[in-house]
Motif scaffolding. Structure first.
Motif, mmCIF file in Angstrom:
data_model
loop_
_atom_site.group_PDB
_atom_site.id
_atom_site.type_symbol
_atom_site.label_atom_id
_atom_site.label_comp_id
_atom_site.label_asym_id
_atom_site.label_seq_id
_atom_site.Cartn_x
_atom_site.Cartn_y
_atom_site.Cartn_z
ATOM 1 N N ASP A 17 -4.173 -8.957 41.804
ATOM 2 C CA ASP A 17 -4.632 -7.755 41.103
ATOM 3 C C ASP A 17 -4.159 -7.771 39.659
ATOM 4 O OD1 ASP A 17 -6.212 -6.366 42.957
ATOM 5 O OD2 ASP A 17 -4.465 -5.448 43.902
ATOM 6 N N GLY A 18 -2.918 -8.166 39.452
ATOM 7 C CA GLY A 18 -2.375 -8.205 38.103
ATOM 8 C C GLY A 18 -3.113 -9.175 37.206
ATOM 9 N N ILE A 19 -3.488 -10.313 37.753
ATOM 10 C CA ILE A 19 -4.188 -11.328 36.962
ATOM 11 C C ILE A 19 -5.661 -10.963 36.784
ATOM 12 C CG2 ILE A 19 -4.972 -13.729 36.959
ATOM 13 C CD1 ILE A 19 -2.299 -14.350 38.502
ATOM 14 N N ILE A 20 -6.327 -10.662 37.897
ATOM 15 C CA ILE A 20 -7.773 -10.439 37.861
ATOM 16 C C ILE A 20 -8.131 -9.107 37.203
ATOM 17 C CG2 ILE A 20 -9.823 -10.098 39.302
ATOM 18 C CD1 ILE A 20 -8.489 -12.066 41.310
ATOM 19 N N ILE A 21 -7.342 -8.095 37.441
ATOM 20 C CA ILE A 21 -7.643 -6.762 36.914
ATOM 21 C C ILE A 21 -6.771 -6.415 35.714
ATOM 22 C CG2 ILE A 21 -7.595 -4.291 37.472
ATOM 23 C CD1 ILE A 21 -9.932 -5.920 38.679
ATOM 24 N N GLY A 22 -5.507 -6.775 35.762
ATOM 25 C CA GLY A 22 -4.573 -6.386 34.707
ATOM 26 C C GLY A 22 -4.944 -6.916 33.334
ATOM 27 N N ILE A 23 -5.333 -8.175 33.269
ATOM 28 C CA ILE A 23 -5.683 -8.765 31.971
ATOM 29 C C ILE A 23 -6.943 -8.114 31.385
ATOM 30 C CG2 ILE A 23 -6.396 -10.898 30.827
ATOM 31 C CD1 ILE A 23 -4.410 -12.361 32.748
ATOM 32 N N LEU A 25 -8.114 -5.144 32.045
ATOM 33 C CA LEU A 25 -7.777 -3.760 31.706
ATOM 34 C C LEU A 25 -6.976 -3.681 30.412
ATOM 35 C CD1 LEU A 25 -6.855 -1.983 35.075
ATOM 36 C CD2 LEU A 25 -8.927 -1.755 33.705
ATOM 37 N N ALA A 26 -6.084 -4.632 30.194
ATOM 38 C CA ALA A 26 -5.310 -4.657 28.952
ATOM 39 C C ALA A 26 -6.230 -4.878 27.754
ATOM 40 C CB ALA A 26 -4.239 -5.739 29.022
ATOM 41 N N ILE A 27 -7.205 -5.754 27.903
ATOM 42 C CA ILE A 27 -8.164 -5.996 26.820
ATOM 43 C C ILE A 27 -8.999 -4.740 26.573
ATOM 44 C CG2 ILE A 27 -10.224 -7.327 26.168
ATOM 45 C CD1 ILE A 27 -8.897 -9.703 27.737
ATOM 46 N N LEU A 28 -9.478 -4.117 27.656
ATOM 47 C CA LEU A 28 -10.259 -2.884 27.530
ATOM 48 C C LEU A 28 -9.437 -1.784 26.873
ATOM 49 C CD1 LEU A 28 -12.872 -1.337 28.132
ATOM 50 C CD2 LEU A 28 -11.930 -0.804 30.390
ATOM 51 N N ALA A 29 -8.191 -1.643 27.271
ATOM 52 C CA ALA A 29 -7.314 -0.630 26.673
ATOM 53 C C ALA A 29 -7.113 -0.904 25.191
ATOM 54 C CB ALA A 29 -5.966 -0.605 27.397
ATOM 55 N N TYR A 30 -6.978 -2.156 24.830
ATOM 56 C CA TYR A 30 -6.820 -2.515 23.413
ATOM 57 C C TYR A 30 -8.069 -2.142 22.612
ATOM 58 C CZ TYR A 30 -5.764 -5.142 19.211
ATOM 59 O OH TYR A 30 -5.523 -5.488 17.917
ATOM 60 N N ASN A 43 -1.873 1.764 31.144
ATOM 61 C CA ASN A 43 -1.208 2.368 32.304
ATOM 62 C C ASN A 43 -2.132 3.328 33.034
ATOM 63 O OD1 ASN A 43 1.145 0.960 31.815
ATOM 64 N ND2 ASN A 43 2.099 2.636 30.673
ATOM 65 N N ILE A 44 -2.881 4.128 32.291
ATOM 66 C CA ILE A 44 -3.808 5.076 32.914
ATOM 67 C C ILE A 44 -4.907 4.333 33.669
ATOM 68 C CG2 ILE A 44 -5.583 6.817 32.426
ATOM 69 C CD1 ILE A 44 -3.719 7.748 30.091
ATOM 70 N N LEU A 45 -5.480 3.302 33.051
ATOM 71 C CA LEU A 45 -6.532 2.530 33.715
ATOM 72 C C LEU A 45 -6.002 1.824 34.961
ATOM 73 C CD1 LEU A 45 -8.369 0.980 30.619
ATOM 74 C CD2 LEU A 45 -9.157 2.867 32.077
ATOM 75 N N SER A 46 -4.808 1.270 34.892
ATOM 76 C CA SER A 46 -4.203 0.607 36.059
ATOM 77 C C SER A 46 -3.932 1.600 37.176
ATOM 78 C CB SER A 46 -2.896 -0.081 35.655
ATOM 79 O OG SER A 46 -3.141 -1.104 34.743
ATOM 80 N N PHE A 47 -3.437 2.785 36.805
ATOM 81 C CA PHE A 47 -3.177 3.829 37.797
ATOM 82 C C PHE A 47 -4.476 4.230 38.495
ATOM 83 C CE2 PHE A 47 -3.249 8.384 38.744
ATOM 84 C CZ PHE A 47 -2.298 8.431 39.743
ATOM 85 N N LEU A 48 -5.531 4.456 37.718
ATOM 86 C CA LEU A 48 -6.811 4.864 38.303
ATOM 87 C C LEU A 48 -7.373 3.763 39.211
ATOM 88 C CD1 LEU A 48 -8.481 6.678 35.278
ATOM 89 C CD2 LEU A 48 -7.557 7.717 37.378
ATOM 90 N N TYR A 49 -7.215 2.512 38.822
ATOM 91 C CA TYR A 49 -7.657 1.393 39.662
ATOM 92 C C TYR A 49 -6.935 1.425 41.010
ATOM 93 C CZ TYR A 49 -7.837 -3.366 41.480
ATOM 94 O OH TYR A 49 -7.969 -4.461 42.304
ATOM 95 N N SER A 50 -5.609 1.511 40.973
ATOM 96 C CA SER A 50 -4.839 1.460 42.224
ATOM 97 C C SER A 50 -4.999 2.730 43.052
ATOM 98 C CB SER A 50 -3.363 1.192 41.935
ATOM 99 O OG SER A 50 -2.798 2.274 41.229
#
Length: 133
Positions: A17-23, A25-30, A43-50
């Motif tokens: 999840d961290g690799i496939i979604i986290g990266i 999401l970090a780009i999208l957040a940026y 953090n908000i996007l990761s929280f909503l995903y989980s």
């Protein structure tokens, strides 16, 4: 009876999840905040995903689906609802924060050593993580 998912498979699902979604999401957040909010959007996007994906996808996240494990409620063996996931993520997160992370370590040992493989957040939410049939 379904086999309970232990420490290593759950860790693997979280890493995926961290690799496939986290990266992404970090780009999208940026892109959304221009890198100026110190990670709050990520953090908000990761929280909503989980929080939301297991509700919408019958107890799976992408990492759990790849590993062949899922979250379910212990009481009726159904996928978690929004209330269950709020308990699992928010309330357990508060417990882990109050204990300065010691609760996370205790949970890891619980998953590794208990026969039912349930952690603190599983007990709070009334959930378990099991292998697919």
């Amino acid at each position: 009876m379904e086999r309970k998912a232990g420490f290593w498979i759950r860790l693997g699902a979280n890493l995926l999840d961290g690799i496939i979604i986290g990266i992404p999401l970090a780009i999208l957040a940026y892109i959304i905040d221009g890198g100026t909010d110190q990670g709050y959007t990520d953090n908000i996007l990761s929280f909503l995903y989980s929080l939301l994906l297991p509700v919408l996808w019958n107890g799976y996240t992408i990492g759990k689906r790849i590993c062949g494990i899922r979250i379910r409620r212990v009481s009726d063996l159904t996928p978690p609802g929004i209330g269950t996931m709020l308990m699992r993520n928010v309330v357990a997160g508060i417990v882990y924060a109050i204990t300065f992370g010691i609760g996370v370590i205790v949970s890891a040992f619980m998953i590794g050593l208990r026969e039912d493989k349930r952690s603190i957040h599983d007990f709070i939410a009334g959930t378990e993580v099991v292998y697919d049939n």
